[in-house]
Each structure stands twice: as C-alpha cells, then as structure tokens.
Design a protein around this motif. Structure first.
Motif, mmCIF file in Angstrom:
data_model
loop_
_atom_site.group_PDB
_atom_site.id
_atom_site.type_symbol
_atom_site.label_atom_id
_atom_site.label_comp_id
_atom_site.label_asym_id
_atom_site.label_seq_id
_atom_site.Cartn_x
_atom_site.Cartn_y
_atom_site.Cartn_z
ATOM 1 N N SER A 79 16.240 0.938 -18.423
ATOM 2 C CA SER A 79 17.516 1.238 -17.777
ATOM 3 C C SER A 79 18.390 2.113 -18.662
ATOM 4 O O SER A 79 19.380 2.672 -18.195
ATOM 5 C CB SER A 79 18.239 -0.061 -17.414
ATOM 6 O OG SER A 79 18.794 -0.647 -18.575
ATOM 7 N N ILE A 116 16.184 -1.220 -5.125
ATOM 8 C CA ILE A 116 15.431 -1.043 -6.376
ATOM 9 C C ILE A 116 14.059 -0.458 -6.074
ATOM 10 O O ILE A 116 13.588 0.465 -6.745
ATOM 11 C CB ILE A 116 15.318 -2.399 -7.108
ATOM 12 C CG1 ILE A 116 16.696 -2.851 -7.567
ATOM 13 C CG2 ILE A 116 14.368 -2.293 -8.287
ATOM 14 C CD1 ILE A 116 16.754 -4.303 -7.977
ATOM 15 N N TYR A 117 13.433 -0.977 -5.013
ATOM 16 C CA TYR A 117 12.129 -0.452 -4.615
ATOM 17 C C TYR A 117 12.244 1.034 -4.296
ATOM 18 O O TYR A 117 11.428 1.849 -4.742
ATOM 19 C CB TYR A 117 11.618 -1.241 -3.407
ATOM 20 C CG TYR A 117 10.604 -0.480 -2.594
ATOM 21 C CD1 TYR A 117 9.281 -0.369 -3.020
ATOM 22 C CD2 TYR A 117 10.976 0.149 -1.397
ATOM 23 C CE1 TYR A 117 8.362 0.345 -2.281
ATOM 24 C CE2 TYR A 117 10.055 0.868 -0.655
ATOM 25 C CZ TYR A 117 8.751 0.967 -1.102
ATOM 26 O OH TYR A 117 7.853 1.678 -0.379
ATOM 27 N N ARG A 127 14.499 3.229 -5.257
ATOM 28 C CA ARG A 127 14.733 4.009 -6.472
ATOM 29 C C ARG A 127 13.429 4.269 -7.224
ATOM 30 O O ARG A 127 13.134 5.390 -7.622
ATOM 31 C CB ARG A 127 15.688 3.251 -7.417
ATOM 32 C CG ARG A 127 17.140 3.436 -7.167
ATOM 33 C CD ARG A 127 17.609 4.834 -7.552
ATOM 34 N NE ARG A 127 18.489 5.350 -6.520
ATOM 35 C CZ ARG A 127 19.771 5.022 -6.422
ATOM 36 N NH1 ARG A 127 20.319 4.228 -7.307
ATOM 37 N NH2 ARG A 127 20.506 5.509 -5.447
ATOM 38 N N ALA A 128 12.665 3.215 -7.412
ATOM 39 C CA ALA A 128 11.506 3.317 -8.286
ATOM 40 C C ALA A 128 10.337 4.001 -7.604
ATOM 41 O O ALA A 128 9.686 4.848 -8.207
ATOM 42 C CB ALA A 128 11.093 1.919 -8.753
ATOM 43 N N ALA A 163 16.170 2.633 -11.283
ATOM 44 C CA ALA A 163 15.688 1.390 -10.689
ATOM 45 C C ALA A 163 15.852 0.238 -11.668
ATOM 46 O O ALA A 163 16.239 -0.872 -11.286
ATOM 47 C CB ALA A 163 14.226 1.537 -10.285
#
Lengths: 367, 296
Positions: free
Chosen positions: B42, B255-256, B258-259, B268
């Motif tokens: 991060s 988050i999914y 983003r990643a 993410a």
C-alpha cells in the motif's frame, strides 16, 4: 368467596382418556390437596382448573359460574409452578408486578401491592435481585408472591416444594399453612408427597388413574380408608395387607383367621363378609406390638432403627411379611422368633373388590 | 487464559513453550506475512499495467483512495448492505423461529425447506436469483408482474443494491432461523404458561418472555453474520459486477476491482488496509457489547 365445583370433568388426548370423570366440590377458604402416584392425572386436573389444558367434557364452576371457556387469566386464579417459572430477565419486583402491569394497574398501585406481598413473604431485601441470584427457597417465595399480588380467588400449587431440600420443605410447609390462614383464601395443592398432604390439607383428594378414589379430611382417610388403594397409599410405613378368611360373626365385628393359626376380631360391619369368604385384612404398622400372647407369630427378617422408632419386618406364615412400628429402640433382632399383638381398633377389612367394610364406630378425630 | 490446574513440581519447572511454539509460529506467519505485505504494497507504486513505475509512494495510494468518490460510495454500500441484511434476517428469523416452533402438520418438512437455502453456495444462489427470479424476461417476478398486467421490473438496473440485499438475505435468513429456532425451543414452557396465567396474550408473551430469552442468540447471530456480510463478494460479482456505476460496489468488490480490473496493486492494498481497520472497529464494538451480554 370462592367455591369450586367440578362436574363430570374429563380430559382425553386423542383416544387416551387421562381424567375419567371427576366430581368434586371445594368450599370457600378450604385447603384441598390432590394426591396420588405419578401419572394419576392430578397435575392435569389442576391445569384444567387453571385453564392451561382444555376440558374435553364436563363442567367447571367457580362461585357458580361455568368457566370452561374463560381464558386462564380471567378465571381469577393464580398458580405456583413446580419449576417456579420465574421470568429470568426480570427483577423480583418486576416478576411480582408483571400481572398487574399487564392488567394496566398504575405505578403506585403496583408498588403498594408488591410491597404488601414482599412484607408477607419477607422478600423486601431481595426486590431488585434477579431470580438467578436467589436461593431455592427465596425463588419459591417469589413465585408465591407473584400469585399473592393478584389477589386471586383461588391459589393453585403444582408440586411447589418438590425442588427443595428436606429441611426447607418442612419449613415451607409451615409457611404455606400460615399463609393459608392469613390470606383466608381457597387453595388447591398438588403433591405426590403424603406428608405434605396430611399436614396441610383440610381436604385430601386421592386420585388414581384419572379417577377420585376418596375425598376426606386427612384423619378420615387414615382411619377410614374407603378402599385398598387409599389404605395402601396413605400412611408411612404402608398399611400391612394380608389375605385372610372370615371365620364368623362376632358381637364386636368380624372374626378372621390369621396366617399361622391366630384369630382377630375386626370391628366392622359384617354383612358383606359371610363366614368363609376371602377378605383382605389391613393392619397399621403402629397397631402391631411385640407381646408373648400375640396372635401373629413370625420371624424377624429385617430391622430398621430410626432412633425414636423401630421398624421390624416380620415374616409370618404363608410367606407374607408385615411391618411393625415399635416406639423407641426396641430390643428386636434379625432372625429371632417374635409374637405380635394386634390392636383391633387400627385394623381394617376389605372385601373381594377392595372396598372397605364400614367400621362400627368412627374415630373421634375423623368425624 | 486459564492457568494449568496441576501445579508444576518444584525444581522441575514445566515449560510449555516447545509444545505451543510451533502452532503459534505458524499462525503468526499465516497472519503477519500477508498483513505486512499488504501494508508494504500500500506504500508502493505498484501497477501491473506499467511495471516501469516503481518505488516508494508514501501515502499517495491512501490519498488517491480517500479522494475517490467510489471509495466513499463503497463504504456506504457496505454499511447499507450489512445493516439491511442484518435487520431482515434477524427480524424475519425471529418471527419464523416462533412460527416454526408451533405445532402444525408437515412442520419438519417445512423446517427443512426453510433451512435449505443456507446450503446453496453464493455463486449458485446469485445465478438462480439473477436468471430465474429477477430477470425481467425469463424471471418469475417478471412473469408474475406481466400476469398481473404490470410492467416487469428490471431489478438489477432499477434497484441494484436492493436486489443484492434480497439475495444475501435469502442466503442468511436460514442461518438466523436455525440459531433462533433452537433458542426458542430451549424456552421453559412453564414460563409461557405463567405469563398466560398473568394475563399475557400472544403479543405480550412474545415481547416480555420470548424476545428477552432470545436476546443472547440474536447477539450471536448479529456477530457472526456481520463478520461474513462485510466480505460479501460472489453475489455482487455474479449479478451486477458492482454496477450500474458504483451502485453495488462494496469495499470487498472495490478492492477486487482495483487489483484485478485496474491492476493497481498499490491502491488495492491501501483499500485492504482500510478494510482491516474497518473490520477491527466493528469487531471491537461487537465483541464488547456481546461479551457483556453473554455474561448474563
């Protein structure tokens, strides 16, 4: 005023009949005890009176009004359950005030009635506690307090003392009797414990298999049992029952032959016991005493010593065993031969159907 | 932690470390390694689309995250989803538990059917609802609406978040029912009878006797469901893919996205750290309130 009248009350679950027609009158301010072996229907009968079980057939009257179809809360009754059934999340105060709150009583009225009940039951110090923080006897008193605050016409008790230890039970018996006097209320009490029945009741109702066997005062049941069941159920140790044969009428009663050759005259009306008929002789254990001229001979098979009392189990002829209750610590020994005298006034005779032959005179205390 | 009940003999000091050491080490690695890596990523410029951009990013990933309106929308969606499903399952579960506790013919079969949805995996449940129930043309709801002469509703376009809430509630209602039904069954019948004698009708019995009795079980249901509902993903992935727009994007789906859709590992990971913080805040309050209740 609160009188209760049961007429032909029946209860069936499917095809199984639990209560097989019960007729009973309970007078105002009477302490009535339903007693009987487990499964005799005494609790079911109480729950039918309470309105928790539907009545299959028959009529139930309180003060002359038929209440078969009145809901449990509107019958003017209060019940104390065997498990106490206190509301665990409410304080003692809220437990007792719950019925008043549901009935819409004002806060002041609730407080006054709870204060009165807790004074009677000495619960003032515990009003803010939860049931789990109380002892068994205190919970019992809260359950009674919950009944008292409603000022019911009739109190119902379903084996309320069976979860207490023996010492507390004895104490609560006295407290309940005192409560009955102070509240001047009609009470119906269910128990399987004959000591509770004998000590508290004005009227005992002996039930067996859904039927009433006998109704009467404690001493009436003890001294004048109507049949073999009541004779065997009331009294501890049990009444000795011996199958015998009537040998002849006597001015004093009926002469019967004892096992082993002796004779005794039972002071009962002999019209149903012609000479030669088989009858059952009932002898209370306290009516048997060791004595060299005793009519009953046998051998001591076992001795139970309670200190103040000695229970001698005596094997008599024909393979029967009788129990003699002797005052004090008597010098009887297992294995020795013994003769027992019989007090004829404490003997009973039952015909072939198990019905008692009526005594010639009533016991003075069992009018 | 309870101390060992058998006191160690003098001079022979008992050392438990060799015994608990391996499992503690494994658990620590299991937890610490992903946590440290997430925190580390991060703080990195790390985008799979452009491997040349590397290096320490400081708090840039976090700044980018909190200034992104999608992030705040996803937080709101997460809370709405968790809250709504909790209310539906606890209220519905309590009522159904009381209902299924009553004797009626076919009760066991009815209980079985009511509990069955819990055994359907989330992807399958979502597909069933998407294609067989809520589809405006092939779905049951659409057919019913047309039979009544009403326009069919395109659920996932018009009420996307509500649709997801309905699906997730359907999955979790049986769980609440199961726990609460066993709790209802453990209620002392004499208490209800005493309440009846005291003049309590069905509603008063429910409010004053049944509900307080269920409070513990309800706490347990709320705690367990919250943990799982914070991470709802499959239902969203299968039905709406977070859309339309960001209408059904919760934190897990953000988050999914983003990643694995934008290949922004750094961003993410920043979202992941926020999720960890959020989950811990919730866990803190839940454990505190519920632990107090469980003591009673």
């Amino acid at each position: 005023m609160a009188t209760l009248r049961l007429r032909g009350l029946r209860k069936s679950y499917g095809t199984t009949e639990i209560i097989k027609g019960v007729d009973l009158d309970i007078a105002d301010r009477e302490f009535a005890v339903f007693v009987g072996p487990s499964g005799c229907g005494k609790s079911t009968l109480l729950r039918m009176i309470a309105g928790l079980e539907e009545i299959t057939d028959g009529d139930l009257f309180i003060d002359g009004t038929r209440i078969n179809d009145v809901g449990p809360a509107d019958r003017g009754l209060a019940m104390v359950f065997q498990s106490y059934a206190l509301y665990p999340h409410m304080s003692v105060r809220d437990n007792m005030a719950f019925a008043l709150k549901l009935a819409g009583a004002s806060k002041a009225e609730r407080a006054a009635k709870v204060a009165e009940a807790s004074r009677i039951l000495q619960l003032d110090a515990y009003l803010d506690r939860k049931p789990k923080d109380l002892s068994g006897g205190q919970r019992q008193r809260v359950a009674i307090g919950r009944a008292i605050v409603r000022h019911p016409k009739i109190f119902l008790f379903d084996e309320p003392l069976s979860n207490l230890d023996a010492a507390l039970r004895g104490q609560m018996r006295i407290e309940l009797a005192r409560l009955h006097r102070d509240l001047k209320a009609t009470m119906i009490y269910v128990t399987h414990d004959q000591v509770e029945a004998m000590t508290m009741a004005d009227k005992i109702v002996v039930l067996q298999a859904g039927r009433i066997e006998q109704v009467g005062s404690p001493l009436e049941l003890y001294h004048h049992p109507a049949n073999l069941f009541v004779a065997g159920f009331i009294g501890s140790p049990r009444m000795n029952l011996l199958p015998v044969r009537a040998t002849g009428a006597d001015p004093a009663g009926v002469r019967v032959a004892l096992p082993g050759g002796g004779e005794v005259v039972v002071p009962v009306d002999g019209t149903r016991a012609a000479p030669g008929t088989g009858v059952t002789l009932g002898i209370r254990p306290e009516a048997l005493k060791p004595g060299s001229d005793g009519a009953l001979a046998g051998e001591v098979s076992h001795v139970e010593r309670l200190g103040g009392l000695t229970l001698a189990h005596v094997a008599v002829a024909d393979g029967a065993t009788v129990v003699a209750q002797i005052e004090g610590s008597a010098p009887v020994r297992t294995g020795e031969a013994i003769r027992l005298t019989i007090d004829p006034s404490a003997t009973h005779l039952f015909d072939g159907d198990g019905r008692a032959l009526p005594h010639r005179s009533r016991h003075p205390l069992a009018a | 932690m309870s101390t060992p009940t058998t006191a160690p003999a003098k001079g022979r000091r008992f050392n438990g470390l060799p015994f608990i050491g391996p499992s503690v080490t494994v658990l620590l690695i299991w937890m610490i390694v992903p946590l440290v890596m997430t925190v580390w990523f991060s703080l990195q410029r790390y985008n799979l689309l452009d491997p040349t951009v590397t290096g320490f990013a400081g708090l840039d990933n976090y700044e980018f995250l909190v200034t992104d309106p999608d992030f705040w929308a996803s937080l709101t969606n997460t809370l709405v989803l968790v809250g709504a499903v909790l209310i539906i399952t606890v209220v519905g579960g309590t009522l159904l538990a009381v209902l299924f506790d009553q004797p009626f013919p076919g009760r066991n079969i009815a209980r079985l059917f009511a509990i069955a949805p819990f055994f359907v995996m989330p992807t399958v449940a979502a597909l069933i609802w998407k294609n067989l129930m809520m589809h405006p043309i092939y779905g049951v709801f659409g057919a019913v609406a047309r039979a009544l002469g009403l326009p069919a509703i395109d659920w996932f376009a018009e009420y996307p978040l509500l649709s997801v809430i309905l699906i997730v509630s359907w999955e979790w209602l049986p769980f609440a029912l199961l726990i609460l039904l066993t709790a209802v069954q453990s209620l002392d019948r004499e208490q209800l009878e005493a309440a009846r004698m005291d003049g309590a009708g069905a509603v008063a019995q429910f409010v004053y006797i049944v509900l307080p009795h269920l409070s513990r079980a309800i706490s347990v249901v709320v705690m367990i469901e919250t943990i799982f509902l914070l991470t709802v993903f499959a239902e969203i992935y299968v039905t709406t893919a977070g859309g339309p727009g960001n209408a059904t994007t919760n934190l897990a789906f953000l988050i999914y996205a983003r990643a694995l859709l934008q290949y922004d590992v750094g961003g993410a990971s920043a979202g992941g750290v926020v999720a960890i913080v959020l989950a811990n805040i919730v866990a803190f309050f839940l454990v505190r309130t519920i632990a107090r209740r469980l003591e009673v």
